[in-house]
Design an enzyme around this catalytic site. Sequence first.
Site, PDB file in Angstrom:
ATOM      1  N   ARG A 120      60.864 -33.173  58.051  1.00 15.26           N
ATOM      2  CA  ARG A 120      61.914 -32.813  57.106  1.00 15.26           C
ATOM      3  C   ARG A 120      61.663 -31.448  56.467  1.00 15.26           C
ATOM      4  O   ARG A 120      60.544 -30.947  56.443  1.00 15.26           O
ATOM      5  CB  ARG A 120      61.993 -33.845  55.974  1.00 15.26           C
ATOM      6  CG  ARG A 120      62.597 -35.171  56.383  1.00 15.26           C
ATOM      7  CD  ARG A 120      62.468 -36.163  55.242  1.00 15.26           C
ATOM      8  NE  ARG A 120      63.124 -37.434  55.557  1.00 15.26           N
ATOM      9  CZ  ARG A 120      62.881 -38.567  54.930  1.00 15.26           C
ATOM     10  NH1 ARG A 120      61.986 -38.605  53.957  1.00 15.26           N
ATOM     11  NH2 ARG A 120      63.514 -39.667  55.263  1.00 15.26           N
ATOM     12  N   THR A 153      52.036 -20.804  27.256  1.00 18.23           N
ATOM     13  CA  THR A 153      53.177 -21.163  28.101  1.00 18.23           C
ATOM     14  C   THR A 153      52.703 -21.385  29.530  1.00 18.23           C
ATOM     15  O   THR A 153      51.864 -20.626  30.022  1.00 18.23           O
ATOM     16  CB  THR A 153      54.292 -20.099  28.106  1.00 18.23           C
ATOM     17  OG1 THR A 153      55.254 -20.416  29.129  1.00 18.23           O
ATOM     18  CG2 THR A 153      53.754 -18.703  28.366  1.00 18.23           C
ATOM     19  N   ILE A 154      53.235 -22.399  30.183  1.00 18.04           N
ATOM     20  CA  ILE A 154      52.879 -22.627  31.588  1.00 18.04           C
ATOM     21  C   ILE A 154      53.541 -21.593  32.485  1.00 18.04           C
ATOM     22  O   ILE A 154      53.181 -21.472  33.655  1.00 18.04           O
ATOM     23  CB  ILE A 154      53.262 -24.050  32.059  1.00 18.04           C
ATOM     24  CG1 ILE A 154      54.785 -24.224  32.148  1.00 18.04           C
ATOM     25  CG2 ILE A 154      52.637 -25.113  31.175  1.00 18.04           C
ATOM     26  CD1 ILE A 154      55.198 -25.477  32.886  1.00 18.04           C
ATOM     27  N   ASP A 155      54.506 -20.835  31.948  1.00 16.12           N
ATOM     28  CA  ASP A 155      55.212 -19.831  32.759  1.00 16.12           C
ATOM     29  C   ASP A 155      54.423 -18.532  32.902  1.00 16.12           C
ATOM     30  O   ASP A 155      54.763 -17.703  33.748  1.00 16.12           O
ATOM     31  CB  ASP A 155      56.574 -19.517  32.132  1.00 16.12           C
ATOM     32  CG  ASP A 155      57.527 -20.694  32.182  1.00 16.12           C
ATOM     33  OD1 ASP A 155      57.384 -21.529  33.096  1.00 16.12           O
ATOM     34  OD2 ASP A 155      58.400 -20.799  31.307  1.00 16.12           O
ATOM     35  N   GLY A 166      59.666 -17.260  22.587  1.00 13.17           N
ATOM     36  CA  GLY A 166      60.492 -17.518  21.424  1.00 13.17           C
ATOM     37  C   GLY A 166      59.668 -17.675  20.159  1.00 13.17           C
ATOM     38  O   GLY A 166      60.017 -17.140  19.098  1.00 13.17           O
ATOM     39  N   GLU A 194      62.743 -22.903  39.034  1.00 10.81           N
ATOM     40  CA  GLU A 194      63.998 -23.394  38.471  1.00 10.81           C
ATOM     41  C   GLU A 194      64.978 -22.270  38.160  1.00 10.81           C
ATOM     42  O   GLU A 194      66.187 -22.479  38.109  1.00 10.81           O
ATOM     43  CB  GLU A 194      63.738 -24.210  37.207  1.00 10.81           C
ATOM     44  CG  GLU A 194      63.106 -23.428  36.078  1.00 10.81           C
ATOM     45  CD  GLU A 194      62.803 -24.281  34.857  1.00 10.81           C
ATOM     46  OE1 GLU A 194      63.439 -25.336  34.697  1.00 10.81           O
ATOM     47  OE2 GLU A 194      61.927 -23.889  34.074  1.00 10.81           O
ATOM     48  N   LEU A 205      55.957 -33.165  34.541  1.00  8.71           N
ATOM     49  CA  LEU A 205      54.608 -33.425  35.038  1.00  8.71           C
ATOM     50  C   LEU A 205      53.732 -32.185  34.908  1.00  8.71           C
ATOM     51  O   LEU A 205      52.522 -32.270  34.702  1.00  8.71           O
ATOM     52  CB  LEU A 205      54.658 -33.845  36.516  1.00  8.71           C
ATOM     53  CG  LEU A 205      55.146 -35.254  36.825  1.00  8.71           C
ATOM     54  CD1 LEU A 205      55.277 -35.424  38.330  1.00  8.71           C
ATOM     55  CD2 LEU A 205      54.178 -36.282  36.263  1.00  8.71           C
TER      56      LEU A 205
END
Length: 361
Positions: free
Chosen positions: A176, A139-141, A118, A236, A286
């Site tokens: 689990r 960007t961490i992406d 952006g 996400e 985090l």
Amino acid sequence: MESSKVKRFGILTSGGDAPGLNAAIRAVCRTASIQYGMQAVAIHNGYRGLVEGDMEELAPSSLVGLLTEGGTILGTSRDKPFKNPVPDAESGLLPIEAIKENYKKWNLDALVCLGGNGTNTTACLLSHEGLNVIGLPKTIDNDIVCTDMTFGFHTALDVATDAIDRIHTTAHSHSRIMVIEVMGHKAGWLGLYSGIAGGGDVILIPEIPYDINSVAKKVMERRDAGKNFSIIVVAEGAKSKEEALLDKKAFKKARAEMPYSIAYRVAHELEQATSLESRVTVLGYLQRGGTPSSYDRILATQFGTAAAHFLAEGDFGKLVALQNGKITGVPLDMIAGKVKNIPANHLMIETARELGTCLGD
């Protein structure tokens, strides 16, 4: 000092914060000052500060200690001055008009804009308006096109991998299914890399729509083989095969109506499909906070010093990028409005499959 086409430049950070921003600010401003005698002007809170004129000259003392500091000393916002512009109530100026006024008022010869997709799209539009602009890829992406790497990604990768490592022990102890949600709204670089680094059994990313039955099959195969736990890494922005058939508007509406994040939905679906207990950990902010890794400090510094040279040379309208181990400039027109997704034949996709990792398809 060497000659320069720029005497004063503004510098801003926009969008989400990421490790390495302060290291990049330090590198741009120190190199510009030491090598060329330029004066940096700090623009506070991203493009909002550029519109409002929230600026001040940046003193050399402000750069001390920045290399290791997380966040951004300039502040940031997600304001997009070209999106649904509204005239200011007092001045009546549209955001772009206010930006031009402040650019002139502060005697700026150029702008350096640090941010992600952006931010650099807006930088491109400002360039079209006649302003001298240089962008840096933050960007961490890791989803900015035309650059092999963005600063911030490696630190987030380290954090996510460490979290997955720690969750492994709890998963094993309690037998689990552990679902770990990492960032990556449109691209799954962080999920894929951290999932492989952390030994995830299932990795779900936006590029590969998942079938919950395939995920459940993998979990049950592990149980039948005597492995009493499973690690599910979910970006996400991961979507089901049904969601992948929706258009952009319908998908956005469906996600807005979802009462929880994707990891909770996946965990619920797996409990229903397998009758095994599932737990969720959402890593959230985090991944963006804290001290940048050595790699990100170095990369941000390389980008920053290169940006100072671009300023001096008058090489505007460019994104400072990393390509095949070399720093280069890429026209912002090639960056604007685009996202770097993971190709289906990417080496890390093939690596995951060869390891027996389920990618949900």
